[in-house]
Design a protein around this motif. Sequence first.
Motif, short mmCIF file in Angstrom:
data_model
loop_
_atom_site.label_atom_id
_atom_site.label_comp_id
_atom_site.label_asym_id
_atom_site.label_seq_id
_atom_site.Cartn_x
_atom_site.Cartn_y
_atom_site.Cartn_z
N ILE A 18 0.84 -1.21 0.00
CA ILE A 18 0.00 0.00 0.00
C ILE A 18 0.88 1.26 0.00
O ILE A 18 0.65 2.19 -0.78
CB ILE A 18 -0.96 0.01 1.21
CG1 ILE A 18 -1.97 -1.14 1.09
CG2 ILE A 18 -1.69 1.35 1.32
CD1 ILE A 18 -2.80 -1.36 2.34
N VAL A 43 -7.03 3.55 1.18
CA VAL A 43 -6.69 2.38 0.37
C VAL A 43 -7.07 1.09 1.10
O VAL A 43 -7.60 0.16 0.49
CB VAL A 43 -5.20 2.39 -0.02
CG1 VAL A 43 -4.80 1.10 -0.71
CG2 VAL A 43 -4.89 3.59 -0.91
N ARG A 44 -6.82 1.03 2.42
CA ARG A 44 -7.24 -0.16 3.19
C ARG A 44 -8.75 -0.39 3.07
O ARG A 44 -9.20 -1.52 2.92
CB ARG A 44 -6.85 0.00 4.66
CG ARG A 44 -5.40 -0.26 4.94
CD ARG A 44 -5.16 -0.32 6.46
NE ARG A 44 -3.86 0.17 6.76
CZ ARG A 44 -3.56 1.33 7.34
NH1 ARG A 44 -4.51 2.15 7.74
NH2 ARG A 44 -2.32 1.68 7.56
#
Length: 96
Positions: A18, A43-44
Amino acid sequence: MILIPVERLAPDILEGIIEEYIGREGTDYGFQEASMDAKLRQVREQLRRGEVVVAYDPVLESCNLLVKRDWERLSREAQLAQDSTALESQKTNLSD
């Protein structure tokens, strides 16, 4: 490319993927720049919702994050190319 289930990756490996993605690709946050923590959270969350996937490229021996629709498009294109190659091979064998 091979799709890697997120839950199969060690947390530190996923975090590295990431962070590398954010540093390399960046993301569009509009007019206001987001902190690294905010980008990581975003993003997670996209990974959790399945909007983003982890893909492994065996040729380059690297992982990358892809938007799911891009993964699907690339998969279709790869399948079409493979089908086309197989068809050409069959034509060549028939003409011999």
